[in-house]
Structure formats: structure tokens, C-alpha cells
Design a protein around this motif. Sequence first.
Motif, PDB file in Angstrom:
ATOM      1  N   SER A  30      57.438  -3.591   6.049  1.00 12.83           N
ATOM      2  CA  SER A  30      57.498  -3.413   7.506  1.00 12.83           C
ATOM      3  C   SER A  30      57.326  -4.747   8.218  1.00 12.83           C
ATOM      4  N   SER A  31      57.449  -4.706   9.528  1.00 14.32           N
ATOM      5  CA  SER A  31      57.247  -5.917  10.344  1.00 14.32           C
ATOM      6  C   SER A  31      55.777  -6.315  10.408  1.00 14.32           C
ATOM      7  N   ARG A  32      54.896  -5.458   9.909  1.00 16.78           N
ATOM      8  CA  ARG A  32      53.454  -5.735   9.937  1.00 16.78           C
ATOM      9  C   ARG A  32      52.960  -6.351   8.623  1.00 16.78           C
ATOM     10  N   THR A  33      53.871  -6.800   7.781  1.00 14.34           N
ATOM     11  CA  THR A  33      53.535  -7.234   6.427  1.00 14.34           C
ATOM     12  C   THR A  33      52.492  -8.346   6.373  1.00 14.34           C
ATOM     13  N   ASP A  34      52.452  -9.202   7.415  1.00 12.53           N
ATOM     14  CA  ASP A  34      51.492 -10.306   7.404  1.00 12.53           C
ATOM     15  C   ASP A  34      50.153  -9.931   8.056  1.00 12.53           C
ATOM     16  N   LYS A  35      50.015  -8.640   8.428  1.00  5.91           N
ATOM     17  CA  LYS A  35      48.765  -8.153   9.015  1.00  5.91           C
ATOM     18  C   LYS A  35      47.984  -7.365   7.964  1.00  5.91           C
ATOM     19  N   ARG A  36      46.808  -6.850   8.371  1.00  5.99           N
ATOM     20  CA  ARG A  36      45.923  -6.204   7.421  1.00  5.99           C
ATOM     21  C   ARG A  36      46.371  -4.781   7.083  1.00  5.99           C
ATOM     22  N   PHE A  37      46.099  -4.388   5.838  1.00  5.57           N
ATOM     23  CA  PHE A  37      46.297  -3.006   5.390  1.00  5.57           C
ATOM     24  C   PHE A  37      44.930  -2.444   5.026  1.00  5.57           C
ATOM     25  N   TYR A  38      44.591  -1.307   5.625  1.00  4.28           N
ATOM     26  CA  TYR A  38      43.320  -0.649   5.326  1.00  4.28           C
ATOM     27  C   TYR A  38      43.595   0.761   4.798  1.00  4.28           C
ATOM     28  N   ALA A  39      42.707   1.251   3.942  1.00  9.58           N
ATOM     29  CA  ALA A  39      42.803   2.619   3.443  1.00  9.58           C
ATOM     30  C   ALA A  39      41.411   3.235   3.470  1.00  9.58           C
ATOM     31  N   ILE A  40      41.343   4.495   3.912  1.00 10.74           N
ATOM     32  CA  ILE A  40      40.072   5.211   3.934  1.00 10.74           C
ATOM     33  C   ILE A  40      40.316   6.647   3.503  1.00 10.74           C
ATOM     34  N   ASN A  41      39.412   7.179   2.686  1.00  8.92           N
ATOM     35  CA  ASN A  41      39.501   8.570   2.248  1.00  8.92           C
ATOM     36  C   ASN A  41      38.837   9.434   3.300  1.00  8.92           C
ATOM     37  N   ALA A  42      39.640  10.218   3.996  1.00 10.27           N
ATOM     38  CA  ALA A  42      39.133  11.010   5.120  1.00 10.27           C
ATOM     39  C   ALA A  42      38.332  12.220   4.679  1.00 10.27           C
ATOM     40  N   GLY A  43      38.304  12.506   3.393  1.00  5.90           N
ATOM     41  CA  GLY A  43      37.639  13.716   2.935  1.00  5.90           C
ATOM     42  C   GLY A  43      36.262  13.514   2.357  1.00  5.90           C
ATOM     43  N   VAL A  44      35.783  12.278   2.264  1.00  3.74           N
ATOM     44  CA  VAL A  44      34.493  12.042   1.600  1.00  3.74           C
ATOM     45  C   VAL A  44      33.351  11.808   2.577  1.00  3.74           C
ATOM     46  N   PHE A  45      33.654  11.754   3.891  1.00  3.96           N
ATOM     47  CA  PHE A  45      32.621  11.484   4.891  1.00  3.96           C
ATOM     48  C   PHE A  45      32.304  12.738   5.705  1.00  3.96           C
ATOM     49  N   SER A  46      31.082  12.809   6.166  1.00  2.89           N
ATOM     50  CA  SER A  46      30.740  13.819   7.172  1.00  2.89           C
ATOM     51  C   SER A  46      31.418  13.417   8.479  1.00  2.89           C
ATOM     52  N   PRO A  47      31.559  14.348   9.439  1.00  5.80           N
ATOM     53  CA  PRO A  47      32.207  13.998  10.714  1.00  5.80           C
ATOM     54  C   PRO A  47      31.566  12.795  11.399  1.00  5.80           C
ATOM     55  N   GLU A  48      30.239  12.725  11.374  1.00  2.00           N
ATOM     56  CA  GLU A  48      29.546  11.621  12.060  1.00  2.00           C
ATOM     57  C   GLU A  48      29.843  10.285  11.387  1.00  2.00           C
ATOM     58  N   LEU A  49      29.750  10.262  10.058  1.00  4.03           N
ATOM     59  CA  LEU A  49      29.996   9.015   9.334  1.00  4.03           C
ATOM     60  C   LEU A  49      31.464   8.592   9.435  1.00  4.03           C
ATOM     61  N   ILE A  78      37.426   0.754  11.683  1.00  4.48           N
ATOM     62  CA  ILE A  78      38.620   0.381  10.934  1.00  4.48           C
ATOM     63  C   ILE A  78      39.846   0.305  11.827  1.00  4.48           C
ATOM     64  N   PHE A  79      39.936   1.176  12.826  1.00  2.00           N
ATOM     65  CA  PHE A  79      41.085   1.110  13.722  1.00  2.00           C
ATOM     66  C   PHE A  79      41.164  -0.251  14.416  1.00  2.00           C
ATOM     67  N   GLU A  80      40.032  -0.769  14.849  1.00  8.05           N
ATOM     68  CA  GLU A  80      40.034  -2.095  15.481  1.00  8.05           C
ATOM     69  C   GLU A  80      40.350  -3.182  14.465  1.00  8.05           C
ATOM     70  N   ALA A  81      39.751  -3.083  13.276  1.00 16.11           N
ATOM     71  CA  ALA A  81      39.974  -4.100  12.248  1.00 16.11           C
ATOM     72  C   ALA A  81      41.432  -4.130  11.809  1.00 16.11           C
ATOM     73  N   ALA A  82      42.081  -2.947  11.850  1.00 18.24           N
ATOM     74  CA  ALA A  82      43.471  -2.854  11.394  1.00 18.24           C
ATOM     75  C   ALA A  82      44.464  -3.082  12.529  1.00 18.24           C
ATOM     76  N   ASN A  83      44.004  -3.522  13.686  1.00 14.98           N
ATOM     77  CA  ASN A  83      44.901  -3.698  14.835  1.00 14.98           C
ATOM     78  C   ASN A  83      46.092  -4.583  14.473  1.00 14.98           C
ATOM     79  N   ASN A  84      47.277  -4.105  14.838  1.00  7.60           N
ATOM     80  CA  ASN A  84      48.569  -4.745  14.522  1.00  7.60           C
ATOM     81  C   ASN A  84      48.960  -4.597  13.054  1.00  7.60           C
ATOM     82  N   GLY A  85      48.122  -3.897  12.287  1.00 10.28           N
ATOM     83  CA  GLY A  85      48.420  -3.671  10.876  1.00 10.28           C
ATOM     84  C   GLY A  85      48.682  -2.210  10.569  1.00 10.28           C
TER      85      GLY A  85
END
Length: 449
Positions: free
Chosen positions: A188-207, A230-237
Motif C-alpha cells: 500500500s501507499s502506507r508501506t513506509d509507516k508503522r504496522f500494528y497488530a492487536i488481538n481484540a479477543g484477549v482483553f477485557s473491555p476496559e483494558l 495504538i490508534f495514535e501510534a499507528a497514525n498514517n499507518g
Amino acid sequence: MRRNILVVDKDNGSLAALPELLKAAGYEVIHVHTHHETRSTLTKEHFAVVIAGLEEHHAQKQSLLKSIKANTPDTEVILVSRAARVDAAVRAMQMGAFHFLSLPENPADLLVIVDKAMEKCFLQSEVNELRQILKKQQTKPTLIGQSAPMQELKKEIARIAPLDCTVLIQGETGTGKEMVAKMIHKLSSRTDKRFYAINAGVFSPELLANELFGHEKGAFTGAQSTKEGIFEAANNGTLLLDEIGEMPVNMQVQLLRVLQERTITRVGGTSDISIDVRVIAATHRNLEKLVEKNQFRQDLFYRLNVFTLRLPALRERPDDIPLFCNFFIEKYCKTFGKKVTGLSENAMLALMRHSYPGNVRELENIIERAVVLCDSGTIHLAHLPQEFSIGTKRTRKTHTNNTHRTLADVEQEHITQVLHSVDGNKASAAKILGIDRATLWRKLKKYSL
């Protein structure tokens, strides 16, 4: 890699019948008759196998062999002579010939040797390709697989990666969903930006809210400073939300707002923060069924389901199993400092028959264990988990009491039994079955054997 062969036979001599036999076995064949034709043809095209039946002095054959191995070392050369001397054969093998033999009474006997030479070519080609993948692994994720489902998946990834749309990746556990997400990001055009991954099923809603959106100082006990999510850290990525089907429902509402408004609010905060993040979601569950059960929000499903990629399970693409085996052998040989070059026929047949409920991840664990246990250059059945040996025995007994078997079931089981009895030798199996090699290859492909 092409299954093409060059037959060098002076004046349509001792190997005159061989080209037609090779064509009937499914090979592409070019037949030449002179030294000049041979040199000219080799400069224009690369061949997997060369069969030289020149009736000239052994020295000329060795000169041809030396030239071929110098220019195309991955080409396998079979030398044939009416009177193959032991000393000439030894020299030829030392120079890299695959085989040096006396002219057989029946040219069809050569096909056994040709099949083995071709298999060696394909294996070496796969190893070379996978070594390149390993070298690039740190910078560019690569999907392994040449089967039809994987070819189609790669085309879809190439088509949607530059479009910056939301993508939903569906596939069983262990199929490589995160690898696909990384590949989309890299293309993609975002190739030089950050890629983050998070497992949405292992955290409680608060965490999970804290991980995704961050928090303000004093938002809760222990929040001594502001933290970006993570959304802020991954900005533009790119952000991969793995196992999205396990996300708590109240968090689904917040995620939907983020996707619609392109803003987030930190936990304990009041200000909206604009973000530009490409979201890729992945799940092993059927989201449509979860929607029907009110376990997943329909509006979020529609927002995520702009474009869906489905990863095939490993059992749906058995042709890719040898590629993965070679890749993982190479990987873990480097990890453990071992020198394992491949698998025996029986070991490969057992791996090809397995259903792989854990998919590629399961196969990787099996090969890692086998490399650790292997004390020679070849992985054998004994190096695989015990159920593979048991499964091999059971395969020969399958359906013995079933009176409602189809003709295809009977044929598949018989071919499997014959292959096992000859230790996987396809030439011998075809002879026992009373069919030519081309027919056997088609049936092996049909039944994914």
C-alpha cells in the motif's frame, strides 16, 4: 519450473524412440542430432534435464557435460552410451552428471531415471526460491504457495492493497491472517509507516479501550502520565484488529465510531483526536452468523466488510505442503545449526495425507520438531509425531467394511496403497497400476495425493 528435456541423439540413433516416450509421460521435449545443434539450442533455452546419447568418444560427452554445468548448474545431465566404462562413469559423476549408464535394451527404462532427475530439479528450484524468501523475510512478507487458491488470493491482495479500503480477512486459526495483513500494508501507499497488530479477543473491555485509545493522566488509579493508544501510534499507518469476532459488544460501538468519524478519545479525556489509520480486521469466526445471534453488531460488520479475503485452509491446498516443508526445514536448520536436506517419500506422503486442523502453524511445529530429532540429512517417518505412523497404517484399512463406497474412493485408496508399497516411486506405481506416468500424475493431482 518447466518440465522440459533436451535429447541429444546423433543421426536418430540409439535414443530415437525416447522423445515420443517422454512426451507421452507429460514432458516437453526437443530432439537434436548434432554437436552444433546442441550448443545452439542450449544458448537459446534453459532445460531441466539433458539426455545425451552421442555415440562419439567419452571425452566429447564430458566436454558437453562440463559446458552445461558451467552455464546452467541446476540442469541435470544423463549420459547414455552403448559401452559405459566404469572409469568414464566415475569421472562423469564427479563432474556433476546425474547418471551415466549403458544404453538400456528398452528405452522406457530410462524414464525411471528421468523422473528422479526431474524431481531433483523441482526440489532444487523450490529450495532456491524459499532461500530468497528467507533472505527477504525481514523486510517484505511473502505468502508461500503456488496452488490455484493461493494464486487467486495473491491477485486479490495486489488488487486491493493500493486502494486504502477497510479489509476483512477470514480464515481458520493458523492460516496466516497476520501475514496477509502485513502484505497488504507493504503493497500500500502506507508501506513506509508503522504496522500494528492487536488481538481484540484477549482483553477485557476496559483494558482494550486503554490499549486502543490510550488514556489521560489521572484517568484511573495508577495513570500517572498520559499514554497514547495504538490508534495514535499507528497514525498514517495500518492497524490489524485480529480476532475481531471476539471483541466485546460495548467496544464494538466505540470502534464503529472511530471508523465513521476518524477520531478517537483517550480514556478519561474529552477532546477528539483525528487519526488516519487503515484498519484491517481478521477473524476465524463467521461474522454473519454472529450477527444473526446478536453477538456482533450488524452496522460494524458492514463497515468492516468493504472487501473480504478468505484464506484457504492447508487441507484445501495440499500442493503447497512440500513448499512449506522445504521452507521450514531451511528455517530451522539455520536456527539449530543442522544440515537436513529434505524428507523421505514415506514422510512426505504422510504429511500430504494429514488434515492439519492447526493449518500452517501446525505443520511448522511438526517440521521444527522433526529437524530437532533428525540426526541425518533426511527426515523420515520416525521423526514425525506418532500419529503419522498410525495414520499411515490406518489409511490402508480405511473403508474396508463400507459397502457404499464410490468408484473414486476405491481408486484413490488403491493408488495410495500402491504408492506406499513402492515407497512413493511413481514410475514403479504407474507400472503396477497399468497406466502411463502422465495418467498417474493427473490422478495424483485429482486426489491431492
